[in-house]
Design an enzyme around this catalytic site. Structure first.
Site, PDB file in Angstrom:
ATOM      1  N   CYS A  56      -2.598-120.150 -51.983  1.00  0.00           N
ATOM      2  CA  CYS A  56      -2.701-118.837 -52.621  1.00  0.00           C
ATOM      3  C   CYS A  56      -2.388-117.710 -51.641  1.00  0.00           C
ATOM      4  O   CYS A  56      -2.570-117.848 -50.431  1.00  0.00           O
ATOM      5  CB  CYS A  56      -4.103-118.630 -53.179  1.00  0.00           C
ATOM      6  SG  CYS A  56      -4.500-119.702 -54.566  1.00  0.00           S
ATOM      7  N   GLU A  58      -4.027-115.001 -51.151  1.00  0.00           N
ATOM      8  CA  GLU A  58      -5.219-114.535 -50.418  1.00  0.00           C
ATOM      9  C   GLU A  58      -5.416-115.363 -49.148  1.00  0.00           C
ATOM     10  O   GLU A  58      -5.774-114.826 -48.094  1.00  0.00           O
ATOM     11  CB  GLU A  58      -6.476-114.657 -51.292  1.00  0.00           C
ATOM     12  CG  GLU A  58      -6.476-113.763 -52.515  1.00  0.00           C
ATOM     13  CD  GLU A  58      -5.975-114.478 -53.764  1.00  0.00           C
ATOM     14  OE1 GLU A  58      -4.976-115.242 -53.681  1.00  0.00           O
ATOM     15  OE2 GLU A  58      -6.583-114.272 -54.825  1.00  0.00           O
ATOM     16  N   CYS A  98      -8.625-116.914 -57.742  1.00  0.00           N
ATOM     17  CA  CYS A  98      -9.000-118.197 -58.333  1.00  0.00           C
ATOM     18  C   CYS A  98     -10.330-118.664 -57.715  1.00  0.00           C
ATOM     19  O   CYS A  98     -10.825-118.084 -56.739  1.00  0.00           O
ATOM     20  CB  CYS A  98      -7.904-119.234 -58.113  1.00  0.00           C
ATOM     21  SG  CYS A  98      -7.819-119.888 -56.434  1.00  0.00           S
ATOM     22  N   CYS A 101     -10.182-119.446 -53.953  1.00  0.00           N
ATOM     23  CA  CYS A 101     -10.109-118.233 -53.123  1.00  0.00           C
ATOM     24  C   CYS A 101     -11.444-117.508 -53.090  1.00  0.00           C
ATOM     25  O   CYS A 101     -11.787-116.902 -52.075  1.00  0.00           O
ATOM     26  CB  CYS A 101      -9.006-117.310 -53.615  1.00  0.00           C
ATOM     27  SG  CYS A 101      -7.371-117.920 -53.163  1.00  0.00           S
TER      28      CYS A 101
END
Ligand SMILES: [Zn+2]
Length: 141
Positions: A56, A58, A98, A101
């Site tokens: 991801c 992040e 998500c 994360c």
């Protein structure tokens, strides 16, 4: 919690990152974080042919921070999604992190502010609000 000018600037950093690196099905999300020392890091997601290998945005932004500064704490973090080519809404919009994360953000700063979409527009919430009763090795109940 309503947004500050710094929050709006952080959203723009994430949006600029994904606008620059957008690639359909491969890079579609950008993220930006500001450390507790005021430094900003951005990242874009790494999708993969094998979906489970994806990383991801992040996590990429956080990795940039750790690589350059080590643990600097996360004051605020945001992720944005770029539209696909066929979508008529061409704007980049803030998206929620998500579940994985949320765990990652919490682990690196349990006091982090996260900018998320809401019925009232984008708002700032604490990461702990997004991850109630998080897994812990401690007996804290
Ligand atoms: Zn994620």
């Amino acid at each position: 919690m309503s947004l500050t000018e710094a929050d709006r600037a952080l959203i723009e950093v994430a949006a600029a990152a994904i606008r620059q690196r957008y690639r359909n099905d491969w890079q579609e999300v950008g993220a930006a974080l500001v450390t507790r020392t005021g430094k900003i890091f951005a990242g874009v997601n790494l999708d993969a042919y094998l979906g489970r290998m994806a990383v991801c945005a992040e996590g990429v932004a956080l990795g940039q921070m750790i690589t350059e500064l080590g643990e600097a704490g996360i004051e605020s973090i945001v992720a944005v999604r770029h539209p696909k080519p066929h979508e008529t809404d061409r704007d980049v919009h803030v998206v929620s992190p998500c579940g994985a994360c949320r765990e990652l953000i919490y682990d690196y700063d349990p006091g982090a502010r996260v900018l998320v979409p809401s019925p009232d527009g984008v708002v700032a919430v604490g990461i702990a609000e997004l991850l109630p009763n998080k897994y812990s090795r401690e007996r804290n109940l």
